[in-house]
Write a protein that holds these residues in place. Structure first.
Motif, PDB file in Angstrom:
ATOM      1  N   GLY A 187      -2.679   0.981  -3.756  1.00  0.00           N
ATOM      2  CA  GLY A 187      -3.370  -0.293  -3.670  1.00  0.00           C
ATOM      3  C   GLY A 187      -3.405  -1.040  -4.984  1.00  0.00           C
ATOM      4  O   GLY A 187      -2.610  -0.786  -5.891  1.00  0.00           O
ATOM      5  N   LEU A 227       0.808  -1.214   0.000  1.00  0.00           N
ATOM      6  CA  LEU A 227       0.000   0.000   0.000  1.00  0.00           C
ATOM      7  C   LEU A 227       0.844   1.269   0.000  1.00  0.00           C
ATOM      8  O   LEU A 227       0.675   2.168   0.829  1.00  0.00           O
ATOM      9  CB  LEU A 227      -0.958   0.000   1.200  1.00  0.00           C
ATOM     10  N   LEU A 248      -6.322   3.691   3.161  1.00  0.00           N
ATOM     11  CA  LEU A 248      -6.192   2.277   2.817  1.00  0.00           C
ATOM     12  C   LEU A 248      -5.311   1.542   3.812  1.00  0.00           C
ATOM     13  O   LEU A 248      -5.547   0.379   4.145  1.00  0.00           O
ATOM     14  CB  LEU A 248      -5.667   2.117   1.391  1.00  0.00           C
TER      15      LEU A 248
END
Length: 457
Positions: free
Chosen positions: A353, A338, A421
């Motif tokens: 991502g 990430l 994320l």
């Protein structure tokens, strides 16, 4: 460690090496760092920093064009390449001095010459001196690669030389389809050059989300940047009026500069690593474990020389983690998942991502949320460019596993999306966040219905 001249010897004064040296010095280690060129490495001297400055310069052409729709009368702008390069060089000089100050404040001794590994605990300097160290850190980065099988390749330049051209070329052919090729295409075109990208693959920016790739091709084509795929450069000849680039389809492209952006390789040549027993992979990268330790326990490596994730912030985090692990007695393994990234094309890409293809392969169910729109600024300027946003959501857990943006400030948004994320935010978290209006970013929290649901067979 008192039997050695220093506790740590760092080879390479780029982002990763400087961070490691500074943090180790802060822990009280005796640190020496050797740099044969300039402090700052690829990023500061001939990479992301000067590139971003040139990107800014190239975007003023759009600003001048857009101003009319907002009531401004702007005289015909005149661009001067030597002024831009001179001002860029001043800023790079300032940053290099800042790096030197940072190291001095951390009590790091800087050696301005080449150093090579001469054993598990020994480094040999260009002047013949040998320095012993309890630990050696290799942080020499990467280097542009030129294909050796192309006739006339000596007439080509790489990104290294592109920052120091005497004049802006009127016609540029750029070989490559990665982010360096794409970014320099946008730079040269924005400053007034005629640009052609030549790429042997099916499409530029392999590895990025396909929708963003297609969106950028459309935007570049609309701007007048020519993109030739499934095509190779077979030769370069210097003529009376410039260069002639021969293509695999038999055609000839006349140009003033031919730039190759066909990848970078780990900068490990003639560094003494193999002699010291350090294991390298097929590309010459130093093989390391999760803590950046090589096959020789006293020798470590961080950054592009390891060919893991070749981004400046990654090198910095790896260097910091190394110093924490070895000198802070707090083992830290760099997490390479990430990681937000950007392509500073115009329009730019911001991503974090999984791509749609990757997400569909990794999860049983993926919900795709996608939108494309003209920005508010484009309504008065008359610009035809569109912005694209895309979220990929695990259909089972509702967690957002990919976020991709094409358009203004995409990189800035990707940085903040990276936090979300990393924290495991769900689509419901996005939906429950109040929009900031009017803004382009509000689209990230107003997409309610998926445009597609992908089921893994």
């Amino acid at each position: 460690m008192t039997s050695f001249d220093v506790d740590l010897f760092v080879i390479g004064g780029g982002s990763g090496g400087v961070r490691a040296a500074r943090i180790a010095g802060g822990y009280g280690a005796r640190v020496m760092l050797a740099e044969e060129f300039r402090l700052g490495g690829t990023c500061v001297i001939r990479g992301c920093v000067p590139k971003k400055l040139l990107v800014y310069a190239s975007r003023f052409a759009d600003e001048f064009a857009d101003a009319k729709g907002f009531g401004w009368t702007v005289p015909a702008p005149i661009f001067d390449w030597p002024t831009l390069i001179a001002n860029k060089d001043k800023e790079i000089d300032r940053l290099e001095r800042a790096y030197g100050t940072t190291l001095a404040n951390a009590n790091v001794e800087v050696i301005r010459q080449r150093a090579v590994v001469d054993g598990p605990h020994t480094v040999r300097l260009a002047d013949g001196r040998r320095v012993t160290a309890a630990h050696i850190l290799v942080a020499t980065g990467g280097w542009p690669q030129l294909p050796a099988d192309i006739s006339g390749i000596e007439h080509a330049i790489t990104s290294n030389e592109a920052f120091y051209l005497d004049a802006l070329p009127k016609r540029v052919v750029i070989n490559g389809g990665g982010y360096i090729a794409v970014e320099f295409a946008g730079i040269f075109h924005g400053l007034g050059s005629e640009v052609t990208i030549v790429y042997r693959g099916d499409g530029i920016l392999r590895g990025f989300d396909d929708d963003l790739r297609a969106g950028l091709v459309e935007a570049y084509s609309r701007r007048g940047i020519r993109i030739l795929t499934r095509t190779r450069i077979t030769g370069i000849v210097r003529g009376a009026s410039g260069l002639e680039v021969a293509l695999s389809d038999g055609s000839i492209l006349p140009c003033d500069k031919a730039m190759f952006a066909t990848g970078r390789i780990p900068h490990t040549g003639n560094l003494g690593l193999e002699t010291a027993g350090v294991e390298l992979d097929g590309r010459g990268a130093v093989k390391v474990d999760a803590f950046s330790r090589s096959s020789i326990p006293s020798i470590y490596a961080v950054g592009d020389v390891t060919d893991r994730v070749n981004l400046t912030p990654v090198a910095i985090r790896e260097g910091h983690a190394f110093a924490d692990t070895v000198f802070g007695k707090h083992p830290v393994a760099m997490d390479h998942r990430l990681i937000p990234s950007a392509v500073f094309s115009t329009p730019e890409l911001g991503t974090v991502g999984l791509t749609e293809t990757q997400a569909a392969a990794a999860y049983p169910v993926i919900d795709v949320y996608k939108t494309s729109f003209r920005t508010m600024k484009a309504t008065l300027s008359g610009s035809a460019e569109r912005m694209m946003m895309k979220l990929l959501v695990d259909g089972v857990s509702d967690r957002v596993v990919g976020a991709h943006i094409l358009g203004p400030d995409a990189g800035e948004m990707a940085q903040l999306l990276g936090v979300l994320l990393k924290a495991g935010a769900t689509k419901r978290d996005f939906d429950q966040t109040c929009a900031l209006h009017p803004s382009a970013a509000e689209e990230l929290v107003t997409m309610r219905k998926p445009t597609a649901r992908l089921m893994r067979s």
